[in-house]
Design an enzyme around this catalytic site. Structure first.
Site, PDB file in Angstrom:
ATOM      1  N   CYS A  18       0.843  -1.189   0.000  1.00  0.00           N
ATOM      2  CA  CYS A  18       0.000   0.000   0.000  1.00  0.00           C
ATOM      3  C   CYS A  18       0.884   1.247   0.000  1.00  0.00           C
ATOM      4  O   CYS A  18       1.816   1.359   0.799  1.00  0.00           O
ATOM      5  CB  CYS A  18      -0.914  -0.004   1.221  1.00  0.00           C
ATOM      6  SG  CYS A  18      -1.799   1.544   1.448  1.00  0.00           S
ATOM      7  N   CYS A  56       0.149   3.149   3.652  1.00  0.00           N
ATOM      8  CA  CYS A  56       0.513   2.583   4.948  1.00  0.00           C
ATOM      9  C   CYS A  56       1.547   1.462   4.829  1.00  0.00           C
ATOM     10  O   CYS A  56       2.046   0.974   5.816  1.00  0.00           O
ATOM     11  CB  CYS A  56      -0.737   2.059   5.665  1.00  0.00           C
ATOM     12  SG  CYS A  56      -1.377   0.546   4.958  1.00  0.00           S
TER      13      CYS A  56
END
Lengths: 260, 314
Positions: free
Chosen positions: B254, B257
């Site tokens: 991601c 994150c």
């Protein structure tokens, strides 16, 4: 002394009528393992009604119908529960429709059509299903490289052979056929009949076949039942019935075959 | 980004809209739905018919899920609504606002705080507990419908557990795509008995349904069916022996994150075709980023994340 063979299927006074008319009345016969029994008759004589009743696709009004299952049990077909009936149809029976499009699934490939009965019986190995499908394509003389094509891509005769493959892939003991060669041209018909004859004898199949074509009966059937107006008017060995017809209707039927 | 949702921070009960019954539906209707729900829970995976009502949103937008939620929601509940994993999409925002107005219950974005999670097409990444209920919005509850058009026949197939047909679909996938290409709404067998459509969640989420601690309820408004997976029920995704069930995997982490375990959405961020992969579960992503900023200050945070954090603290 000869040993008695148990009939595979025996019907006694099977009656199925539509509002008290038409349909078939009072039909009795025994079908032995490996035997091809042909039901001939004119249009509207109740052949298909009889076949559908025997194949448990329509409910009989009265009569008795017994089937000798693989494990030796004598099944009362008319009293059997639906799950068992379906299991029997899936594992021991086949049904070849007159129109191949009724018997095939048009939205999936030829391979899936042949593989579906296997998957319904619990096959869960893609490679094996596909291998069996390929093998059966070859057995019914279809080009095995066309396994991923949709049924619509095949000609009428090929579709019919596809349908036969789909019905035989589970190794049934009894196959019902409703005019399997109707609507096909004569040369294709001849090849299909030849194929059917080979398959029934090599696989030791019992076949109940409905037709209005005396030629089909002559070529395939061991025994013959002639129907008229919903009743069996004459039955016996194919050659005997066709060479020496007793009933007036059978005589008309035999003599009305066009000479070539 | 989005204006803060005034209903999010626990609107008091007396702020519920006047003139509407609690949770919009009348009590009679709620009881009818609850009866179907009880039956659905008693027979895991079985599609129970119910008299679906017209709701103030179109079919396909969550009419089934919204009716199930309306039937089970109580004054002490905390509701979370997600659409494709996100709390901030139109569908999620509107349904959350709908329930905030008609019930006055607390709403939240945090999966761990919610007692009811209504979802469209995702299961939250944060594991659910036995205190939570997951309500799915289901467009088509019948997994066999593309293969067998007759409803009477599909009912019979379910009754007799005659599921050879669904393998045909998987077979066709392998034929045409070289592998099982079904990526969402992947058919499952619930409790080793009923073939069930898990609603169009990605197959990535299928393993989460297996032995989940939460009660999972499925509502299909247009098709008028409810089915359920009770807590700790076995859920098996169908497959072939030589083509086993597999979930999606990504080469990327991601972008916000850095998670490698969650379901990623691909986003195109400019006209040159630059792509970015981000978590589809916005709450999960947000939590992880908060943890990271807590650990390492503001450094190394991608721009978008910082902006979002500012927007929320303001």
């Amino acid at each position: 002394m000869t040993t008695r063979i148990t009939p595979l299927m025996s019907a006694r006074a099977i009656t199925k009528q539509y509002g008290g008319r038409n349909g078939c009345r009072n039909v009795s016969f025994d079908l032995y393992p490996g035997e091809v029994l042909c039901i001939v008759g004119e249009s509207g004589s109740g052949k298909t009604t009889l076949l559908n009743t025997l194949a448990l696709r329509t409910e009989a009004d009265s009569g008795a119908l017994h089937y000798h299952a693989t494990h030796g049990e004598m099944l009362d077909l008319l009293a059997m529960s639906e799950p068992r009936r379906r299991l029997l149809m899936r594992t021991e029976w086949g049904f070849v429709q007159q129109n191949p499009r009724d018997g095939l699934r048009s939205g999936v490939s030829a391979g899936a059509n042949i593989g579906e009965p296997l998957m319904a019986a619990g096959a869960r190995h893609y490679g094996q299903i596909r291998a069996t499908a390929t093998q059966w394509m070859e057995r019914v003389e279809l080009d095995a490289t066309r396994i991923d094509e949709f049924p619509a891509a095949f000609s009428g005769g090929m579709q019919q052979r596809l349908q036969i493959a789909r019905n035989l892939v589970t190794g049934p003991r009894l196959v019902f056929m409703d005019e399997p060669t109707a609507g096909l041209d004569v040369s294709v018909q001849a090849r299909l009949l030849d194929l059917l004859r080979t398959l029934t004898s090599t696989l030791h199949l019992s076949v109940l076949i409905v037709t209005h074509d005396i030629g089909v009966a002559r070529l395939l059937a061991h025994r013959l039942m002639v129907m008229q107006g919903g009743e069996v008017v004459e039955s016996g060995l194919t050659d005997q019935v066709l060479d020496d017809p007793q009933h007036p209707y059978t005589q008309t039927l035999v003599s009305s075959v066009l000479p070539v | 980004m989005n204006a803060p949702d005034p209903q999010l921070d626990g609107a008091p009960f007396d702020r519920a809209a006047e003139g509407y019954n609690f949770a919009y539906l009348d009590e009679q209707t709620k009881r009818m739905i609850r009866r179907s729900l009880l039956k659905a829970v008693a027979v895991p995976g079985y599609q129970v018919p119910f008299a679906s009502r017209e709701m103030p949103l179109p079919f396909g937008w969550g009419t089934g899920g919204i009716q199930v939620t309306a039937a089970i929601i109580g004054r002490d509940d905390t509701l979370k609504v997600i659409d494709q994993g996100s709390d901030e999409t139109t569908n999620a925002v509107n349904i959350r606002r709908f329930f905030a107005r008609t019930t006055g219950v607390k709403t939240t974005r945090r999966t761990s705080e919610a007692t009811i999670v209504q979802t469209r097409h995702r299961i939250p990444e944060t594991p659910l507990t036995d205190k939570q209920i997951l309500v799915y919005q289901v467009p088509m509850p019948e997994p066999l419908f593309r293969l067998e058009p007759r409803t009477a026949e599909t009912k019979k197939l379910h009754a007799l557990a005659d599921y050879g047909l669904i393998s045909v679909k998987l077979y066709e996938d392998i034929v045409h795509h070289g592998g099982i290409a079904t990526t969402y709404d992947y058919p499952v067998i619930v409790n080793e008995r009923y073939l069930t459509s898990p609603s169009p969640i990605p197959k990535f989420d299928n393993p989460k349904m297996h032995m989940n601690a939460a009660l999972q309820l499925f509502g299909a408004g247009r098709e008028r069916r409810i089915h359920a997976i009770p807590p700790y029920t076995r859920v098996r995704s169908l497959d072939f022996d030589d083509h086993p069930f597999e979930i999606q995997r990504w080469e990327h982490a991601c972008a916000l994150c850095g998670s490698r375990e969650s379901f990623l959405d691909e986003m195109i961020v400019d006209d040159e075709g630059t792509r970015m992969f981000v978590c589809s579960d916005s709450d999960y992503c947000h939590d992880r980023r908060e943890q990271q900023t807590g650990d390492a200050g503001e450094s190394g945070e991608p721009d978008v994340a910082v902006k979002r954090a500012e927007g929320e603290s303001a």
